[in-house]
Design an enzyme around this catalytic site. Structure first.
Site, short mmCIF file in Angstrom:
data_model
loop_
_atom_site.label_atom_id
_atom_site.label_comp_id
_atom_site.label_asym_id
_atom_site.label_seq_id
_atom_site.Cartn_x
_atom_site.Cartn_y
_atom_site.Cartn_z
N SER A 1 0.84 -1.19 0.00
CA SER A 1 0.00 0.00 0.00
C SER A 1 0.88 1.26 0.00
O SER A 1 1.67 1.44 -0.93
CB SER A 1 -0.96 -0.08 1.19
OG SER A 1 -2.02 0.83 1.04
N ASP A 26 -9.33 -5.51 -4.21
CA ASP A 26 -8.93 -4.11 -4.03
C ASP A 26 -9.91 -3.27 -4.83
O ASP A 26 -10.59 -3.77 -5.73
CB ASP A 26 -7.49 -3.92 -4.56
CG ASP A 26 -6.46 -3.80 -3.44
OD1 ASP A 26 -6.67 -2.99 -2.53
OD2 ASP A 26 -5.44 -4.52 -3.49
N HIS A 46 -7.48 -5.81 0.15
CA HIS A 46 -6.31 -4.97 0.42
C HIS A 46 -5.49 -5.45 1.63
O HIS A 46 -4.31 -5.13 1.73
CB HIS A 46 -6.80 -3.54 0.68
CG HIS A 46 -5.71 -2.52 0.66
ND1 HIS A 46 -5.13 -2.08 -0.50
CD2 HIS A 46 -5.06 -1.86 1.67
CE1 HIS A 46 -4.19 -1.18 -0.22
NE2 HIS A 46 -4.14 -1.03 1.09
#
Ligand SMILES: N[C@@H](CC(=O)c1ccccc1NC=O)C(=O)O
Length: 305
Positions: free
Chosen positions: A149, A234, A266
């Protein structure tokens, strides 16, 4: 896209298929914290090594005293939108990766709003420079950078650094990267709440975007392999960012690979690295040219300072 839609696209927890947004973040923190504790109690490690002059500029090194000098080194940069999480709960991939034969270094960095995104990038450079020194002293076969991320963004920024002009170190020592659910163009974040602690302008957002530095990445990374991975669940924007970034690396002639990880969101797209039979764990081990299950016998903890 209007601001409301962007806000939702850049709220990863809203896209999980598993539970409520609050629940998935809470669960993620719990899982990574627990697994990181296990790693620290089971694997020989040096905790809190200082690489810079603030409290968070520290890193944890796993397996350095147990593994041979030529072992590859995997440096991991945690995510948390540059304002949360920490290295203390980010060593959850250590057990499978050390067991496969790589030293793991998990780095910390100061968080927003205390520092700007440019300062966070600088701190990561300092940490990586520390690890490049460690690698050359050990005679390591190579350094591999991973991030999730916001950490995927930071890892990608590291690929654009010319280490020779930065610190008289060799670009060739960094041999690959694993970028998981990263953000490669920060500009869409400027008008979302993600930017509240960061206070980026369009200019600083672009300056800190790996996409802006593609030409530099092409120059420094011609010998590297770059894995760009994203979770099936995601958000479409996160998926677009990964897909377009990998396409640009490929169009630029770099060795790269897009991995769309089925049945992950995610959060478990990265926390599953704690499992040796997870797709991305295997890809990472393969990239580092290690053989899965080539378990180093004596990984037992001998010291932990
Ligand atoms: N508030 C965020 C949390 C988040 O984005 C996040 C949480 C833990 C680790 C990484 C994250 N995202 C990017 O760095 C969310 O809505 O999911």
């Amino acid at each position: 896209m209007n601001n409301e839609e962007l806000e939702k696209q850049y709220s990863p927890s809203k896209w999980t298929h598993r539970c409520s947004p609050d629940e998935v973040v809470k669960q993620h923190v719990m899982i990574v914290a627990e697994e990181s504790e296990k790693a620290k109690s089971e694997i020989e490690c040096q905790i809190d090594r200082i690489y810079g002059d603030t409290e968070r500029q520290k890193l944890d090194i796993f397996g350095a005293d147990t593994l041979p000098g030529d072992a590859p080194i995997f440096l991991y940069i945690h995510g948390g939108y540059w304002h949360m999480m920490g290295r203390e709960i980010s060593s959850y991939m250590v057990r499978p990766i050390c067991k496969a034969g790589a030293v793991v270094v998990v780095i910390g960095y100061d968080l927003a709003p205390k520092v700007s995104i440019s300062e966070i990038v600088n701190q990561c450079k300092k940490a990586l420079s520390f690890v490049l020194n460690l690698a050359s002293h050990r005679g390591s076969s190579g350094v591999y950078i991973g991030g999730h991320s916001a950490g995927g963004h930071l890892a990608a920024m590291m690929l654009s650094v010319d280490w020779m002009s930065e610190s008289m170190q060799s670009n060739s020592m960094i041999k690959g990267a694993l970028l998981v659910s990263g953000i490669y163009d920060l500009q869409p974040l400027v008008n979302t709440s993600v930017n509240d602690p960061l206070k980026m302008t369009q200019e600083t957002a672009w300056e800190n975007s790996p996409l802006k530095h593609l030409d530099k990445i092409k120059k420094t990374s011609s010998h590297r392999h770059i894995i760009v991975a994203v979770g099936q669940h995601d958000s479409p924007e996160f998926r677009r960012q990964s897909q377009e970034f990998q396409q640009k690396l490929k169009d630029g002639g770099l060795s790269s690979q897009y991995v769309d990880v089925a049945d992950t969101d995610h959060f478990n797209v990265i926390e599953n690295l704690q499992n040796e039979d997870y797709e991305l764990t295997k890809e990472l081990i393969k990239m580092m040219k290690l053989i899965i299950n080539d378990v180093v016998d004596d990984m037992a903890k001998t010291s932990c300072s």
